[in-house]
Write a protein that holds these residues in place. Structure first.
Motif, PDB file in Angstrom:
ATOM      1  N   THR A  48       0.846  -1.187   0.000  1.00  0.00           N
ATOM      2  CA  THR A  48       0.000   0.000   0.000  1.00  0.00           C
ATOM      3  C   THR A  48       0.880   1.235   0.000  1.00  0.00           C
ATOM      4  O   THR A  48       1.840   1.311   0.770  1.00  0.00           O
ATOM      5  N   THR A  49       0.567   2.194  -0.850  1.00  0.00           N
ATOM      6  CA  THR A  49       1.326   3.439  -0.899  1.00  0.00           C
ATOM      7  C   THR A  49       0.568   4.509  -0.141  1.00  0.00           C
ATOM      8  O   THR A  49      -0.566   4.837  -0.480  1.00  0.00           O
ATOM      9  N   PHE A  50       1.201   5.026   0.911  1.00  0.00           N
ATOM     10  CA  PHE A  50       0.648   6.148   1.654  1.00  0.00           C
ATOM     11  C   PHE A  50       1.281   7.406   1.085  1.00  0.00           C
ATOM     12  O   PHE A  50       2.498   7.565   1.129  1.00  0.00           O
ATOM     13  N   MET A  51       0.449   8.293   0.525  1.00  0.00           N
ATOM     14  CA  MET A  51       0.963   9.474  -0.168  1.00  0.00           C
ATOM     15  C   MET A  51       0.287  10.732   0.349  1.00  0.00           C
ATOM     16  O   MET A  51      -0.913  10.742   0.575  1.00  0.00           O
ATOM     17  N   VAL A  52       1.087  11.785   0.533  1.00  0.00           N
ATOM     18  CA  VAL A  52       0.557  13.111   0.851  1.00  0.00           C
ATOM     19  C   VAL A  52       1.034  14.050  -0.239  1.00  0.00           C
ATOM     20  O   VAL A  52       2.137  13.900  -0.766  1.00  0.00           O
ATOM     21  N   GLU A  53       0.190  15.017  -0.606  1.00  0.00           N
ATOM     22  CA  GLU A  53       0.564  15.989  -1.625  1.00  0.00           C
ATOM     23  C   GLU A  53      -0.191  17.285  -1.416  1.00  0.00           C
ATOM     24  O   GLU A  53      -1.267  17.294  -0.822  1.00  0.00           O
ATOM     25  N   ALA A  54       0.397  18.372  -1.881  1.00  0.00           N
ATOM     26  CA  ALA A  54      -0.229  19.691  -1.767  1.00  0.00           C
ATOM     27  C   ALA A  54       0.251  20.560  -2.920  1.00  0.00           C
ATOM     28  O   ALA A  54       1.393  20.434  -3.371  1.00  0.00           O
ATOM     29  N   ASP A  55      -0.631  21.428  -3.402  1.00  0.00           N
ATOM     30  CA  ASP A  55      -0.281  22.420  -4.421  1.00  0.00           C
ATOM     31  C   ASP A  55      -0.024  23.733  -3.698  1.00  0.00           C
ATOM     32  O   ASP A  55      -0.910  24.252  -3.018  1.00  0.00           O
ATOM     33  N   VAL A  56       1.191  24.246  -3.820  1.00  0.00           N
ATOM     34  CA  VAL A  56       1.604  25.439  -3.088  1.00  0.00           C
ATOM     35  C   VAL A  56       2.046  26.523  -4.058  1.00  0.00           C
ATOM     36  O   VAL A  56       2.443  26.248  -5.188  1.00  0.00           O
ATOM     37  N   ASP A  57       1.978  27.785  -3.590  1.00  0.00           N
ATOM     38  CA  ASP A  57       2.358  28.919  -4.435  1.00  0.00           C
ATOM     39  C   ASP A  57       3.740  29.461  -4.089  1.00  0.00           C
ATOM     40  O   ASP A  57       4.096  30.571  -4.459  1.00  0.00           O
ATOM     41  N   GLN A  58       4.524  28.680  -3.344  1.00  0.00           N
ATOM     42  CA  GLN A  58       5.898  29.051  -3.030  1.00  0.00           C
ATOM     43  C   GLN A  58       6.702  27.779  -2.797  1.00  0.00           C
ATOM     44  O   GLN A  58       6.144  26.693  -2.661  1.00  0.00           O
ATOM     45  N   GLU A  59       8.006  27.917  -2.778  1.00  0.00           N
ATOM     46  CA  GLU A  59       8.844  26.745  -2.543  1.00  0.00           C
ATOM     47  C   GLU A  59       8.496  26.153  -1.186  1.00  0.00           C
ATOM     48  O   GLU A  59       8.337  26.879  -0.205  1.00  0.00           O
ATOM     49  N   ALA A  60       8.358  24.821  -1.142  1.00  0.00           N
ATOM     50  CA  ALA A  60       7.935  24.160   0.093  1.00  0.00           C
ATOM     51  C   ALA A  60       8.451  22.733   0.111  1.00  0.00           C
ATOM     52  O   ALA A  60       8.856  22.189  -0.919  1.00  0.00           O
ATOM     53  N   GLU A  61       8.422  22.152   1.291  1.00  0.00           N
ATOM     54  CA  GLU A  61       8.825  20.766   1.454  1.00  0.00           C
ATOM     55  C   GLU A  61       7.739  20.041   2.245  1.00  0.00           C
ATOM     56  O   GLU A  61       7.297  20.524   3.282  1.00  0.00           O
ATOM     57  N   LEU A  62       7.300  18.908   1.726  1.00  0.00           N
ATOM     58  CA  LEU A  62       6.277  18.096   2.371  1.00  0.00           C
ATOM     59  C   LEU A  62       6.866  16.718   2.608  1.00  0.00           C
ATOM     60  O   LEU A  62       7.329  16.069   1.666  1.00  0.00           O
ATOM     61  N   GLU A  63       6.877  16.272   3.880  1.00  0.00           N
ATOM     62  CA  GLU A  63       7.468  14.975   4.206  1.00  0.00           C
ATOM     63  C   GLU A  63       6.589  14.206   5.175  1.00  0.00           C
ATOM     64  O   GLU A  63       6.035  14.789   6.116  1.00  0.00           O
ATOM     65  N   ILE A  64       6.481  12.897   4.945  1.00  0.00           N
ATOM     66  CA  ILE A  64       5.825  12.024   5.908  1.00  0.00           C
ATOM     67  C   ILE A  64       6.806  11.824   7.054  1.00  0.00           C
ATOM     68  O   ILE A  64       7.920  11.343   6.854  1.00  0.00           O
TER      69      ILE A  64
END
Length: 195
Positions: A95-111
């Protein structure tokens, strides 16, 4: 005597304004004599036909965000967890657990962590917005994923950070810090931690 029944009559007048009411039996007030002897009265009976509601769809013009995201395939190292689950959880599958977001500036998203409480998986991620804003209202998609062999169970996604402006995805709940879900995780077991 009629002033006592005025609130009763007002209640019925307001309550039956949205339905069709047919009286099926006359009402009768109790007879009272001075010796406080009473004869039983009879409340009126009614047949009530409630409002009939049909639900349909129609096309309307509404404003929706116009997001242009270019997806490019790149090789990325993805953590893969092989968890040995107790037999009572049944069969496990990748199973792949995925998080994602559309942002209007440089960003980092981590589980950051994945917990299990036995009936639920809790995926905890963090979103850190840093750096320059993108020009002309452009958006950039940031994401992270972890692959786990897991049994079928309810999954809740929490992201520590501010919800990006215009974000309409309700799959993820944004929280200010992990203390907001501490009660949910206190009886759980961590099966993944980025540290």
């Amino acid at each position: 005597m009629t002033i006592r029944f005025l609130p009763f009559l007002l209640f019925f007048a307001v309550g039956f304004t949205s339905c069709d009411v047919d009286q099926t039996q006359e009402g009768e007030l109790p007879e009272v004599d001075v010796d406080i002897d009473t004869e039983p009265g009879q409340a009126p009976e009614y047949d009530v036909d409630w409002v009939d509601v049909d639900v349909n769809t129609t096309t309307r013009m509404v404003e929706v965000p116009n997001v242009t995201v270019e997806m490019v395939e790149e090789p990325v190292e993805v953590p893969v967890l092989d968890v040995d689950w107790p037999d009572e959880y049944g069969d496990s599958e990748e199973t792949t657990f995925m998080v994602e977001a559309d942002v209007d500036q440089e960003a980092e998203l981590e589980i950051e962590e994945i917990y299990t409480t036995g009936q639920r998986m809790i995926v905890l991620a963090s979103l850190e917005k840093e750096g320059e804003r993108l020009s002309n209202g452009q958006l950039m998609r940031v994401s992270d994923q972890v692959v786990v062999n897991a049994p079928d169970m309810d999954v809740r996604y929490y992201i520590i950070g501010d919800r990006p402006d215009g974000m309409t995805n309700t799959r993820y709940r944004y929280i200010s810090d992990r203390s907001e879900i501490a009660d949910m995780m206190k009886n759980g077991q961590s099966i993944y931690s980025r540290d």
